[in-house]
Every structure is written in structure tokens, then in C-alpha cells.
Design an enzyme around this catalytic site. Sequence first.
Site, PDB file in Angstrom:
ATOM      1  N   CYS A 155      65.175  -6.906   9.870  1.00  0.00           N
ATOM      2  CA  CYS A 155      65.734  -8.069  10.708  1.00  0.00           C
ATOM      3  C   CYS A 155      66.728  -8.911   9.901  1.00  0.00           C
ATOM      4  O   CYS A 155      66.395  -9.679   8.980  1.00  0.00           O
ATOM      5  CB  CYS A 155      64.573  -9.004  11.168  1.00  0.00           C
ATOM      6  SG  CYS A 155      64.993 -10.376  12.084  1.00  0.00           S
ATOM      7  N   CYS A 210      66.413 -12.770  10.472  1.00  0.00           N
ATOM      8  CA  CYS A 210      65.486 -13.241   9.714  1.00  0.00           C
ATOM      9  C   CYS A 210      65.785 -13.601   8.243  1.00  0.00           C
ATOM     10  O   CYS A 210      65.473 -14.324   7.434  1.00  0.00           O
ATOM     11  CB  CYS A 210      63.918 -12.404   9.768  1.00  0.00           C
ATOM     12  SG  CYS A 210      63.656 -11.595  11.349  1.00  0.00           S
ATOM     13  N   ASP A 211      66.149 -12.382   7.494  1.00  0.00           N
ATOM     14  CA  ASP A 211      66.338 -12.311   6.103  1.00  0.00           C
ATOM     15  C   ASP A 211      67.824 -12.153   5.497  1.00  0.00           C
ATOM     16  O   ASP A 211      67.909 -12.397   4.223  1.00  0.00           O
ATOM     17  CB  ASP A 211      65.649 -10.947   5.640  1.00  0.00           C
ATOM     18  CG  ASP A 211      64.028 -10.882   6.216  1.00  0.00           C
ATOM     19  OD1 ASP A 211      63.588 -12.043   6.261  1.00  0.00           O
ATOM     20  OD2 ASP A 211      63.778  -9.781   6.450  1.00  0.00           O
TER      21      ASP A 211
END
Length: 308
Positions: free
Chosen positions: A131, A134-135
Site C-alpha cells: 500500500c 499507507c506506507d
Amino acid sequence: MTDLIVVGAGPAGLTAALYAARAGKTVKIIDAEGIGGQIAKSPLVENYPGIAKMSGMSFADNLYEQVSSLGVEFELSAVLRIEKGENGTHIVVTEDGDFESRAVILATGAKHRLLNVPGEDEFQGHGISYCALCDGAFFKGRPVAVIGGGNTALTDAIYLSAIASEVTILHRRDEFRADESLMDRARSIPNILWLPNVNIEEFQGSGNLTAIRYTDKLNGSEKLLKTDAAFIAIGQVPNNGIFNQITDLDENGYFISNESGATKFPGIFVAGDCRKKDVRQLTTAIADGANAAVAAWKYINAAVSSNS
Ligand code: NAP
């Protein structure tokens, strides 16, 4: 008989249970793998509005506690199929018994497709991510890689190019299935580098990912790409096949529904990543859970009043 059975205890399913329980419905959640779904595996979530930083696991734990305190029951079991009951009810058949409800919300999630090469498991959360949204921010100013050749890989690469020092796209062919407009945009970004025609052989590192070993398919030579992160974007795999008798699936196996999660089958609703939609994020899973719960409790109310 339960008013509502929710299949799947990720954010969408737990939110659906929360909303339905607060509307006074009896609710049971069934999941074979426990609480939290994919978010429970995310070490740090920084894109949830209003909460600057949280661990996915603590988010899932808090949500579960909130839901349990409302009397929602949890069943740790694998759902095998859903059958029609009498008077419009549904029988959810699990490995541990059958459960009847007036409505069902399927929040079965989707799993990221794995490359299944050595090191993938070991470096998950330590350089390997599924992701970028997200990261990606953890790799500011550092070199990263994206693996895949579809729209997700290209979207991820473009997003990461504004954060990372450079983004190398590794793909197994020299043709990309991503839309031409995304390809054109990516080609115009100077810190996106291209490595087509490669087979990923291994992720290497010590504690954290430091390199990807790959084979150049054109000449068979093995090479190392030094990188701090690998964002694997080779598609997602919904696990919806067992429900194809009672729901419609699209060509990729995702449930087809309207925005409230209603399917064309009365009393069967869907929510979260298992559903055909454009954005699969924690926020959208939660929105789906709330929408499906409201649609389901309206359906339950109508069913109860027509049976009385
Ligand atoms: P996808 O379109 O299925 O692409 C997956 C990519 O991963 C393909 O390039 C595929 O290679 C590669 N791949 C699959 N298995 C692999 C393996 N075992 N090893 C190495 N490479 C592998 O998946 P996606 O990119 O996640 O997109 C899914 C759907 O969401 C698509 O319909 C897409 O259009 C949509 N989407 C749209 C947008 C947007 O419009 N901005 C953004 C994201 C996603 P091959 O090409 O060789 O098969």
C-alpha cells in the site's frame, strides 16, 4: 434467529456491526481469521482523518471492543455457503454450525496478491508494502521500487515519485496493462526509472529490505537493485467465489452492488474491499460498513413489519 449476520471482521464488517447494533438490531459477526482484516497488519496508519498516527492493530482492537460492548457476538469460523431460509431469511453455513438471520452483510475483504518469492514474508512491514498510500511517506528522500505493470503500480509510482528520491518500476513484461494516460504521465517524471522484462527472484536485507535480486529475462543475467522499499502492486484477490450463487461478481471476482451495498438479492448486502469500487482504503471501508448497515436495518424493519 439474529437480525443481521456480518461475514468478515475487518473495518467494514465491524463498522456495519456497530451501526446495526446501535440501531437496536441483534448482530453476529463471523470470521475465520479473527479480528481486524488487512488493517491489523499495518504497523502504522497515518491517513485516517483526525488521528495523526495509530497502529492498525490498536485501531482494530478498539473498534472490536466498541462493537462487543454493544452485545454483538463474534464467531470464529469459516463460512462455507449461504442458503435460503424460510420466509426470506438466510442460513449462513459455517464449519461450526448454521446460523439464521434476516439479512447478511458480506465484508469479506480482498487480499493483496503475493509474489511468493523468498524474503517477501520476512520483510513485510520492513521495506515491503502492498500500500503506497499507507506506507510511502516512510521513505521520504529514499530509493524505492514498485513491482507490477497495471494501473495500481503506475498510480503508486507516480504518487511515490513526489516522496522518494527515485522510483524503479519492475515489471515481468515489456508491455504494461496500465492506461496510456498513466503511462505517459509516469514517462514524463524524471525520477521514475523502468525495469521491464524482469523476474523477481528474492528480497534481500538484514532486518530491513536493502535489495531486490532479479533476472533480466532478455539475457538471463541476474542482477541486484538496491532499494529501501518495494511496493508490490500485482493485483488483489477477492475471496468471493463461494458466494457466487447469491451475489453477482464482476470479471475480477468483486461483488457488484450499489453505493449502499445492496445487491440484487434481497437481504444480501456487501461492504468494503470485497466490493467493486475505485478506492480501497480504511476510510472507504468504514463508509461502506455504515452505508450497508443502514440499508440492512431498513430492509430488516420492512421484513419484520411485513411478516407481522
Ligand atoms: P491488474 O490490472 O490486474 O495488474 C496487475 C499487474 O501485476 C499486471 O501488470 C500483471 O502483469 C502483474 N502481475 C500479476 N501477477 C504477477 C506475478 N505473479 N508476478 C509479477 N507480476 C504480476 O491489477 P491492478 O493494477 O491492481 O488493478 C486492478 C483494477 O483496478 C484494474 O481494473 C485497474 O484498472 C483498476 N485500477 C484503476 C486505477 C485508476 O484508474 N487510476 C488505479 C488502480 C487500479 P501482466 O500485465 O503481465 O499480467
